[in-house]
Design a protein around this motif. Structure first.
Motif, mmCIF file in Angstrom:
data_model
loop_
_atom_site.group_PDB
_atom_site.id
_atom_site.type_symbol
_atom_site.label_atom_id
_atom_site.label_comp_id
_atom_site.label_asym_id
_atom_site.label_seq_id
_atom_site.Cartn_x
_atom_site.Cartn_y
_atom_site.Cartn_z
ATOM 1 N N LEU A 79 1.009 -1.124 0.019
ATOM 2 C CA LEU A 79 -0.030 0.045 -0.025
ATOM 3 C C LEU A 79 0.822 1.072 0.165
ATOM 4 C CD1 LEU A 79 -2.475 1.445 0.229
ATOM 5 C CD2 LEU A 79 -2.626 1.115 2.687
ATOM 6 N N SER A 80 1.896 1.211 0.724
ATOM 7 C CA SER A 80 2.904 2.437 1.002
ATOM 8 C C SER A 80 3.384 2.744 -0.537
ATOM 9 C CB SER A 80 3.778 2.083 2.014
ATOM 10 O OG SER A 80 4.822 3.130 1.963
ATOM 11 N N LYS A 81 3.708 1.638 -1.093
ATOM 12 C CA LYS A 81 4.474 1.649 -2.539
ATOM 13 C C LYS A 81 3.337 2.222 -3.501
ATOM 14 C CE LYS A 81 6.891 -1.055 -5.996
ATOM 15 N NZ LYS A 81 7.308 -2.663 -6.306
ATOM 16 N N ASP A 82 2.298 1.691 -3.412
ATOM 17 C CA ASP A 82 1.232 2.451 -4.400
ATOM 18 C C ASP A 82 0.990 3.733 -4.109
ATOM 19 O OD1 ASP A 82 0.873 -0.060 -5.287
ATOM 20 O OD2 ASP A 82 -0.944 -0.799 -4.218
ATOM 21 N N ILE A 83 0.825 4.309 -2.645
ATOM 22 C CA ILE A 83 0.587 5.597 -2.703
ATOM 23 C C ILE A 83 1.827 6.597 -3.107
ATOM 24 C CG2 ILE A 83 0.534 7.443 -0.676
ATOM 25 C CD1 ILE A 83 -1.197 5.352 0.817
ATOM 26 N N THR A 84 2.902 5.958 -2.704
ATOM 27 C CA THR A 84 4.186 6.609 -3.342
ATOM 28 C C THR A 84 4.379 6.773 -4.964
ATOM 29 O OG1 THR A 84 5.407 5.908 -1.468
ATOM 30 C CG2 THR A 84 6.610 7.006 -3.313
ATOM 31 N N VAL A 86 1.417 6.759 -7.001
ATOM 32 C CA VAL A 86 0.369 7.670 -7.243
ATOM 33 C C VAL A 86 1.005 9.221 -6.969
ATOM 34 C CG1 VAL A 86 -1.834 8.410 -6.920
ATOM 35 C CG2 VAL A 86 -1.568 6.130 -7.117
ATOM 36 N N ALA A 87 1.683 9.378 -6.098
ATOM 37 C CA ALA A 87 2.122 10.486 -5.672
ATOM 38 C C ALA A 87 3.022 11.160 -6.620
ATOM 39 C CB ALA A 87 2.689 10.864 -4.245
ATOM 40 N N THR A 88 4.030 10.215 -7.068
ATOM 41 C CA THR A 88 5.225 10.718 -8.023
ATOM 42 C C THR A 88 4.546 10.830 -9.272
ATOM 43 O OG1 THR A 88 6.830 9.363 -6.878
ATOM 44 C CG2 THR A 88 7.231 9.704 -9.062
ATOM 45 N N LYS A 89 3.544 10.035 -9.945
ATOM 46 C CA LYS A 89 2.892 10.060 -11.147
ATOM 47 C C LYS A 89 1.963 11.469 -11.257
ATOM 48 C CE LYS A 89 2.510 5.238 -12.244
ATOM 49 N NZ LYS A 89 1.471 4.176 -12.519
ATOM 50 N N PHE A 90 1.532 11.675 -10.155
ATOM 51 C CA PHE A 90 0.575 12.952 -10.079
ATOM 52 C C PHE A 90 1.781 14.373 -10.226
ATOM 53 C CE2 PHE A 90 -1.420 16.679 -7.742
ATOM 54 C CZ PHE A 90 -2.673 16.604 -8.598
ATOM 55 N N VAL A 91 2.527 14.142 -9.575
ATOM 56 C CA VAL A 91 3.755 15.401 -9.855
ATOM 57 C C VAL A 91 4.105 15.637 -11.288
ATOM 58 C CG1 VAL A 91 5.912 16.279 -8.839
ATOM 59 C CG2 VAL A 91 4.244 15.388 -7.253
ATOM 60 N N GLU A 92 4.469 14.398 -11.546
ATOM 61 C CA GLU A 92 4.937 14.572 -13.154
ATOM 62 C C GLU A 92 3.841 14.809 -13.996
ATOM 63 O OE1 GLU A 92 6.605 10.462 -13.534
ATOM 64 O OE2 GLU A 92 8.414 10.919 -12.224
ATOM 65 N N LEU A 93 2.757 14.428 -13.829
ATOM 66 C CA LEU A 93 1.805 14.782 -14.853
ATOM 67 C C LEU A 93 1.078 15.867 -15.014
ATOM 68 C CD1 LEU A 93 0.127 13.200 -17.146
ATOM 69 C CD2 LEU A 93 -1.464 12.451 -15.349
ATOM 70 N N TYR A 94 0.937 16.687 -13.474
ATOM 71 C CA TYR A 94 0.446 17.842 -13.604
ATOM 72 C C TYR A 94 0.943 19.023 -14.512
ATOM 73 C CZ TYR A 94 -1.531 22.326 -11.725
ATOM 74 O OH TYR A 94 -2.022 23.245 -11.558
ATOM 75 N N PRO A 95 2.137 19.213 -14.630
ATOM 76 C CA PRO A 95 2.461 20.358 -15.555
ATOM 77 C C PRO A 95 2.601 19.964 -16.918
ATOM 78 C CG PRO A 95 4.406 19.222 -14.398
ATOM 79 C CD PRO A 95 3.087 18.604 -13.875
ATOM 80 N N TYR A 96 2.357 18.649 -17.258
ATOM 81 C CA TYR A 96 2.427 18.222 -18.671
ATOM 82 C C TYR A 96 1.280 19.068 -19.366
ATOM 83 C CZ TYR A 96 2.364 15.393 -22.921
ATOM 84 O OH TYR A 96 2.424 14.878 -23.933
ATOM 85 N N VAL A 198 -3.175 11.767 -0.940
ATOM 86 C CA VAL A 198 -3.417 10.743 -1.675
ATOM 87 C C VAL A 198 -4.044 9.618 -0.612
ATOM 88 C CG1 VAL A 198 -2.297 8.454 -2.778
ATOM 89 C CG2 VAL A 198 -1.363 10.859 -3.038
ATOM 90 N N THR A 199 -5.125 9.187 -0.944
ATOM 91 C CA THR A 199 -6.023 8.235 0.097
ATOM 92 C C THR A 199 -6.241 6.889 -0.452
ATOM 93 O OG1 THR A 199 -7.902 9.202 -0.840
ATOM 94 C CG2 THR A 199 -7.064 10.215 1.108
ATOM 95 N N ASN A 200 -6.386 5.917 0.272
ATOM 96 C CA ASN A 200 -6.924 4.532 -0.125
ATOM 97 C C ASN A 200 -8.186 4.481 0.480
ATOM 98 O OD1 ASN A 200 -6.932 1.835 -0.745
ATOM 99 N ND2 ASN A 200 -6.195 1.393 1.412
ATOM 100 N N ASN A 201 -9.158 4.264 -0.457
ATOM 101 C CA ASN A 201 -10.490 4.059 -0.284
ATOM 102 C C ASN A 201 -10.818 2.691 -1.071
ATOM 103 O OD1 ASN A 201 -11.073 6.558 0.927
ATOM 104 N ND2 ASN A 201 -11.052 7.385 -1.130
ATOM 105 N N ASP A 202 -11.136 1.838 -0.074
ATOM 106 C CA ASP A 202 -11.442 0.510 -0.423
ATOM 107 C C ASP A 202 -10.485 -0.365 -1.709
ATOM 108 O OD1 ASP A 202 -13.976 0.498 0.950
ATOM 109 O OD2 ASP A 202 -14.939 1.703 -0.733
ATOM 110 N N GLY A 203 -9.322 -0.031 -1.410
ATOM 111 C CA GLY A 203 -8.242 -0.563 -2.254
ATOM 112 C C GLY A 203 -8.105 0.205 -3.308
ATOM 113 N N LYS A 204 -8.514 1.266 -3.567
ATOM 114 C CA LYS A 204 -8.286 2.234 -4.844
ATOM 115 C C LYS A 204 -7.374 3.429 -4.227
ATOM 116 C CE LYS A 204 -8.755 3.218 -9.022
ATOM 117 N NZ LYS A 204 -8.180 2.311 -10.305
ATOM 118 N N VAL A 205 -6.375 3.586 -4.704
ATOM 119 C CA VAL A 205 -5.477 4.644 -4.125
ATOM 120 C C VAL A 205 -5.472 5.825 -5.509
ATOM 121 C CG1 VAL A 205 -3.022 5.168 -3.807
ATOM 122 C CG2 VAL A 205 -3.837 3.039 -3.106
#
Length: 216
Positions: A79-84, A86-96, A198-205
């Motif tokens: 779960l910790s890996k998934d959250i990390t 998602v956070a990394t992808k979001f930061v990279e995708l936002y300014p694109y 970033v949150t985990n709701n019912d297995g969806k990060v």
């Protein structure tokens, strides 16, 4: 007659002195009693605060133990890996940004963020206006394009991400994101500051909330 008067005076004087001593003792006794009552109240309050502090410390220790146990478990590590990620992808995708790939950006955001967040970053009218701009040779149609320059592009360069661990299912981030832009007017380097969660709701990060910060 004179002797009787002196005797009376001495008796009165003695009575006054005795009265002073008696009342003085009473006042001292009452004062000590009040101090004793105040001290007792203070001691009681201290005991109550110490008890509350012990309970609070125990709750904090129990919470930390629980969080640590969850994080160290196989599921917790995943779960910790998934959250990390998602956070990394979001930061990279936002300014694109690329006018030809606006719709693709929206699809990618929906994979890592809630619909509310994705719609905020890439609203439907941005996709519509981008398509219309690509279909025409005009670059100055009002209301048709988010940028009057269809050659405008921006891409992620680097970032510094700060983490605030809330609990095993919720992590807050603050990111300093550097990105480059290119257009007819030249290339630039820019920085944007993003606070997001970033949150985990019912297995969806997913990224559930974000806010752009402007430093004064």
């Amino acid at each position: 007659m004179m002797n009787y008067s002196n005797t009376t005076k001495w008796k009165l004087l003695t009575l006054v002195m005795v009265s002073v001593l008696v009342f003085g003792g009473l006042f001292a006794l009452l004062s000590n009693k009040n101090k004793g009552d105040e001290n007792h109240k203070l001691e009681t309050k201290i005991v109550e605060l110490e008890t509350k502090n012990e309970k609070l410390s125990k709750n904090i220790n129990d919470l930390n133990t629980s969080i640590q146990a969850t994080a160290n478990s196989p599921k917790g590590e995943e779960l910790s890996k998934d959250i990390t990620n998602v956070a990394t992808k979001f930061v990279e995708l936002y300014p694109y940004y690329d006018i030809e790939k606006v719709e693709d950006k929206k699809k990618d955001l929906l994979q890592i963020a809630t619909k509310k967040v994705a719609d905020s970053i890439v609203p439907d009218d941005m996709i519509t206006s981008s398509k219309k701009t690509l279909e025409t040779s005009s670059t100055n149609q009002k209301g048709e394009a988010y940028s009057s320059d269809p050659t405008f592009k921006s891409r992620y360069e680097s970032s510094t991400i700060y983490t605030n661990f809330v609990n095993a299912k919720q992590v807050q981030y603050f990111a300093e994101v550097n990105y480059e832009t290119e257009s007819n007017s030249g290339d630039t380097k820019n920085t944007v500051f993003i606070e997001f969660e970033v949150t985990n709701n019912d297995g969806k990060v997913l990224v559930s909330d974000y806010e752009i910060k402007y430093l004064k």
